[in-house]
Design a protein around this motif. Sequence first.
Motif, PDB file in Angstrom:
ATOM      1  N   GLN A 155      54.727 124.106 103.601  1.00 46.91           N
ATOM      2  CA  GLN A 155      53.955 125.309 103.922  1.00 46.91           C
ATOM      3  C   GLN A 155      54.469 126.502 103.108  1.00 46.91           C
ATOM      4  N   ARG A 156      55.816 126.596 103.025  1.00 45.23           N
ATOM      5  CA  ARG A 156      56.406 127.697 102.233  1.00 45.23           C
ATOM      6  C   ARG A 156      55.975 127.593 100.779  1.00 45.23           C
ATOM      7  N   ARG A 157      55.971 126.383 100.290  1.00 41.88           N
ATOM      8  CA  ARG A 157      55.614 126.138  98.894  1.00 41.88           C
ATOM      9  C   ARG A 157      54.158 126.553  98.632  1.00 41.88           C
ATOM     10  N   LEU A 158      53.348 126.453  99.669  1.00 36.73           N
ATOM     11  CA  LEU A 158      51.919 126.721  99.485  1.00 36.73           C
ATOM     12  C   LEU A 158      51.550 128.174  99.756  1.00 36.73           C
ATOM     13  N   THR A 159      52.508 128.966 100.206  1.00 35.14           N
ATOM     14  CA  THR A 159      52.156 130.347 100.534  1.00 35.14           C
ATOM     15  C   THR A 159      51.881 131.172  99.281  1.00 35.14           C
ATOM     16  N   ALA A 160      52.286 130.654  98.115  1.00 41.25           N
ATOM     17  CA  ALA A 160      52.121 131.426  96.884  1.00 41.25           C
ATOM     18  C   ALA A 160      50.652 131.633  96.528  1.00 41.25           C
ATOM     19  N   GLY A 161      49.812 130.801  97.068  1.00 43.43           N
ATOM     20  CA  GLY A 161      48.399 130.985  96.746  1.00 43.43           C
ATOM     21  C   GLY A 161      47.697 129.652  96.623  1.00 43.43           C
ATOM     22  N   ARG A 162      46.493 129.709  96.135  1.00 45.88           N
ATOM     23  CA  ARG A 162      45.703 128.475  96.039  1.00 45.88           C
ATOM     24  C   ARG A 162      46.354 127.494  95.075  1.00 45.88           C
ATOM     25  N   ALA A 163      46.407 126.259  95.472  1.00 49.01           N
ATOM     26  CA  ALA A 163      47.040 125.237  94.635  1.00 49.01           C
ATOM     27  C   ALA A 163      46.131 124.026  94.524  1.00 49.01           C
ATOM     28  N   ARG A 164      46.339 123.300  93.440  1.00 50.42           N
ATOM     29  CA  ARG A 164      45.669 122.005  93.312  1.00 50.42           C
ATOM     30  C   ARG A 164      46.559 120.973  93.986  1.00 50.42           C
ATOM     31  N   VAL A 165      46.031 120.353  95.033  1.00 52.54           N
ATOM     32  CA  VAL A 165      46.835 119.417  95.808  1.00 52.54           C
ATOM     33  C   VAL A 165      46.240 118.024  95.680  1.00 52.54           C
ATOM     34  N   ALA A 166      47.101 117.060  95.393  1.00 54.92           N
ATOM     35  CA  ALA A 166      46.660 115.665  95.388  1.00 54.92           C
ATOM     36  C   ALA A 166      47.278 114.975  96.592  1.00 54.92           C
ATOM     37  N   VAL A 167      46.425 114.374  97.406  1.00 52.77           N
ATOM     38  CA  VAL A 167      46.905 113.638  98.569  1.00 52.77           C
ATOM     39  C   VAL A 167      46.794 112.160  98.254  1.00 52.77           C
ATOM     40  N   ILE A 168      47.923 111.467  98.301  1.00 53.41           N
ATOM     41  CA  ILE A 168      47.910 110.047  97.974  1.00 53.41           C
ATOM     42  C   ILE A 168      47.985 109.259  99.272  1.00 53.41           C
ATOM     43  N   GLY A 169      46.899 108.566  99.571  1.00 49.40           N
ATOM     44  CA  GLY A 169      46.824 107.809 100.809  1.00 49.40           C
ATOM     45  C   GLY A 169      45.817 108.449 101.743  1.00 49.40           C
ATOM     46  N   ALA A 170      44.784 107.677 102.077  1.00 54.67           N
ATOM     47  CA  ALA A 170      43.735 108.202 102.952  1.00 54.67           C
ATOM     48  C   ALA A 170      43.782 107.504 104.301  1.00 54.67           C
ATOM     49  N   GLY A 171      44.969 107.484 104.876  1.00 53.83           N
ATOM     50  CA  GLY A 171      45.113 107.007 106.254  1.00 53.83           C
ATOM     51  C   GLY A 171      44.957 108.188 107.190  1.00 53.83           C
ATOM     52  N   LEU A 172      45.438 108.039 108.411  1.00 54.53           N
ATOM     53  CA  LEU A 172      45.260 109.106 109.395  1.00 54.53           C
ATOM     54  C   LEU A 172      45.870 110.424 108.927  1.00 54.53           C
TER      55      LEU A 172
ATOM     56  N   LEU B   9      51.072 115.290  97.711  1.00 55.39           N
ATOM     57  CA  LEU B   9      51.451 114.915  99.066  1.00 55.39           C
ATOM     58  C   LEU B   9      51.284 113.416  99.200  1.00 55.39           C
ATOM     59  N   CYS B  10      52.359 112.741  99.522  1.00 52.32           N
ATOM     60  CA  CYS B  10      52.305 111.292  99.682  1.00 52.32           C
ATOM     61  C   CYS B  10      52.137 110.981 101.159  1.00 52.32           C
ATOM     62  N   ALA B  11      51.042 110.322 101.478  1.00 48.36           N
ATOM     63  CA  ALA B  11      50.796 109.935 102.869  1.00 48.36           C
ATOM     64  C   ALA B  11      50.554 108.435 102.890  1.00 48.36           C
ATOM     65  N   ALA B  12      51.583 107.705 102.480  1.00 43.23           N
ATOM     66  CA  ALA B  12      51.447 106.259 102.302  1.00 43.23           C
ATOM     67  C   ALA B  12      51.946 105.494 103.516  1.00 43.23           C
ATOM     68  N   GLY B  13      52.100 106.177 104.611  1.00 39.60           N
ATOM     69  CA  GLY B  13      52.497 105.481 105.828  1.00 39.60           C
ATOM     70  C   GLY B  13      53.938 105.731 106.220  1.00 39.60           C
ATOM     71  N   LEU B  14      54.299 105.189 107.370  1.00 42.24           N
ATOM     72  CA  LEU B  14      55.637 105.403 107.931  1.00 42.24           C
ATOM     73  C   LEU B  14      56.349 104.070 108.074  1.00 42.24           C
ATOM     74  N   ALA B  15      57.663 104.136 108.075  1.00 38.76           N
ATOM     75  CA  ALA B  15      58.455 102.932 108.323  1.00 38.76           C
ATOM     76  C   ALA B  15      59.689 103.327 109.124  1.00 38.76           C
ATOM     77  N   THR B  16      60.094 102.446 110.025  1.00 38.44           N
ATOM     78  CA  THR B  16      61.314 102.707 110.791  1.00 38.44           C
ATOM     79  C   THR B  16      62.506 102.284 109.966  1.00 38.44           C
ATOM     80  N   GLU B  17      63.491 103.163 109.915  1.00 40.32           N
ATOM     81  CA  GLU B  17      64.702 102.815 109.195  1.00 40.32           C
ATOM     82  C   GLU B  17      65.496 101.813 110.037  1.00 40.32           C
ATOM     83  N   GLY B  18      65.864 100.696 109.428  1.00 45.49           N
ATOM     84  CA  GLY B  18      66.442  99.620 110.226  1.00 45.49           C
ATOM     85  C   GLY B  18      67.951  99.490 110.159  1.00 45.49           C
ATOM     86  N   ARG B  19      68.593 100.380 109.403  1.00 52.82           N
ATOM     87  CA  ARG B  19      70.016 100.171 109.141  1.00 52.82           C
ATOM     88  C   ARG B  19      70.864 100.186 110.416  1.00 52.82           C
TER      89      ARG B  19
END
Lengths: 484, 380
Positions: free
Chosen positions: A212-229, A345-355
């Motif tokens: 959000q802070r990064r986007l306050t500078a003004g209008r930006a070209r945003v690429a969203v990768i992943g069309a899930g929820l 913006l990468c919206a390629a899903g979530l994963a639980t860290e298993g370590r």
Amino acid sequence: MSDVIADWKKYVCRACGVIYDEELGDPDSGIAAGTRFEAIPDDWECPLCGVTKADFVLYEPAVAVAAACAPAQGAPSRTPGVIVVGGGTAGWAAVEAVRALDPDIPITLVSACSADRYRKPELSVSLSEKRTPERLVFETGPAAATRLGVRLVAHTYAVGLSPALHQLRTTAGTFRYRQLILAQGARPVAPSGLPRELCWRVNDLSMWSSMQRRLTAGRARVAVIGAGLIGCELAEDLARAGHTVTVLDVSDRPLATLLPTPASRRLLAAWTRLGIHFLPGRSVSVEARRGIDACAAQRTSNASDACNASDARTASGSVADVSATRSEKVITTQHGERIAADLVLCAAGLATEGRLARMAGLEFARGIVVDSRTLQTSVPDIYALGDCISFAGEPCRFIEPIAAQAEAIAHAVTGCEHPGYRHQSPVIRVKTRSTPIVVRGLPSRELDWQIVEEDDGHLAMAQYRDGDIVSSLTVGSRRVELAT
Amino acid sequence: MEHALVAEESSADTWCDETVLERVAAIARGPLAAAAPRIDGEGVYPLDIMGELGAAGALGVHLDRYGARFGLSLAAMQEASRACGSTGFLMWAHDVCGLYMEQSGNPSLRGARLDAHARGQTFGGTALSNPMKAFSGIEPMTFRATPAPGGYLINGTLPWVSHIGVGQYCGAIAAVHRGDGSVSHEVMFMLSCDERVELRHCPVFSGMEGTSTWRVKLTDYFVGEADLIADPARPFVARIKAAFILLQVGMALGVAQGGIDSCLEVEPVLGHVNRFLHDRPDELTAELDEAVSATQRLARTAYDGSTDYLLEVLDLRTRGAELALRAAQASLLHQGARGYLMSAAPQRRIRESHFVAIVTPAIKHLRWEMARLSAEELPA
């Protein structure tokens, strides 16, 4: 008084930390009090470790923060109580539920973030509402900890777990627990080709705030990768906030794993009206490109060409409303297309860290395996809830079931009777305001979707098995609603 | 210092697991246990015992050429550290130095020089404390290198390098400076403590005085091809980092085990009052056993380059330090006045355990690094 006039300086040894104070000198080495650092012979040595003068640098003390940062709540107790790992919705739900049943049991909350409380679903709609991170927080972590009588260990990562010793190890030390509740959530995956240092992910308030802070500078070209929820919700929020949005996905349509084609098509139509550009069937990689010159930072308000690298440089448009010093990202698709963006913006899903789970010997299958009624993991005295768990190998990463999960765990932890948690597929409400989508039940890939009702602004579909309804969905609302 | 070498035949053929452990145990419980108070109190540098440990295989079995038996190496270090923490630290320094030589791929370091090193016939340590912290962003790099025909010229002063002495050597790293003063990369090299190197005494520490720790000053010290370990150094250090840290766990667990030994030693006479203490030997033993099994598991894949693996090693190393602190503290509380005697092991082990907790990577560095590796990386 003379101090002020003299303005004595201090120099610190980079090797051992000894401080040379001009006012005091180093009489043991024959340097009189009041000797300026510059006046010391070059062969002078550090009185402690013996490195030479050249290894000293000007000492400017940092503001002491230790006391201010120390967790204030609750004296450390030797009685091992309940430890909750995770300061998000699930972690706090567990704390609230346990505390409601037992006012005295020691509870420690270990959180990687500040543990400030906010409503996570709001992250999907807050850019367009011009909300700030401060306004999203409804209770700070320390305030919640005080109210609930919890020792909060914030900004701390859980790094080790030994069930046999009832021992949790963290970056703030080792804790003993009587029962442990894991609510550590899931992390956004960063597929190869989408480096974490170039691509934003949004899965919690701090990630959202940074973006959000990064986007306050003004209008930006945003690429969203992943069309899930998440990708769909944020794409729409970004577009409504005035940014130029392109969505890319490997599938041929948005929400392809959840929705049938007619439903996706409605969403796409609404996106067109919003100016969101969708590029189907793309697998991509991202790399940084330094701004070629100030002109490279020029932005255009024309959605159709804004996200094309070659056009962006020549397009006339409003000048530099995003800092020209920011680097530009270039997305390359498998077809060799190159797309320029200010923010990816990468919206390629979530994963639980298993370590942690694996090192503790907890069963793990795309999430921590839990008993479907008690939420206990495969190891006694360790429970888990929320985004980090899986039922029959399926994670269920929604807010709705968390309260009931927390209830079941709280009863088990405090030894109170409880009929047991019953897992149900939550109602999924996709916060795409142009086209609200609601899915009920558990959609099956094997079954066909049938249209139940349809008009210009509304689509209702359902899946049936042997005449019984398995799942249903609605797209839009019955009232004809135009995108605004 | 003259090297008091042991006459015993040092044949790597006899370095089977059981034999190595048996021989190390015999050394640890015999001459090393006897020497421990002098090593600590008088600062005796136990090269004779290091030679014996080398002959027994304790300083070579972690190397690829002897089967990369990190588990065995750690068990041997633990056994020796149980008797003397300083010697355990020397073994670690010696072990990682051998590892640098072998992993360097430099034939001039891997041949006869490594043969002698692995058998404990020559001795050398490591000067990577400062560079390791520099790579983690904790402090700046001390040694500076400038390119010279056929190699580099190194300048700078590094305080507190252990297991070195005249005629010995250590692995070191310098930042390579360009003409304009900026740093282009780092170079790792074998530093030979010959006449070109100025070794100066360090201030007296409260413990670990038998580890031959010196301040090293280099003035236009030339490093050529034959002594290069890695150029650039960063990828090399990244590859060996987990093994470097993992090996220290042997020292930590040995000190912890020594502490437990001291608690148990007085149990027959003081058990009736010691039961009022926390951190009783049975609790500590349960923790030690778990840490030992984690150590042996991680030792099977010492060159696993993943972040998850490194995190586990950092966690284990932290556990080791915490356990050493607690066990040493417990041993003094359990022994009371007899443990407080200057000749007693518990008071010495307390200082050894503090060293385990503050030597690079110290507990605070380990937690810093674990936090850094756990944090979600976002675009700047």
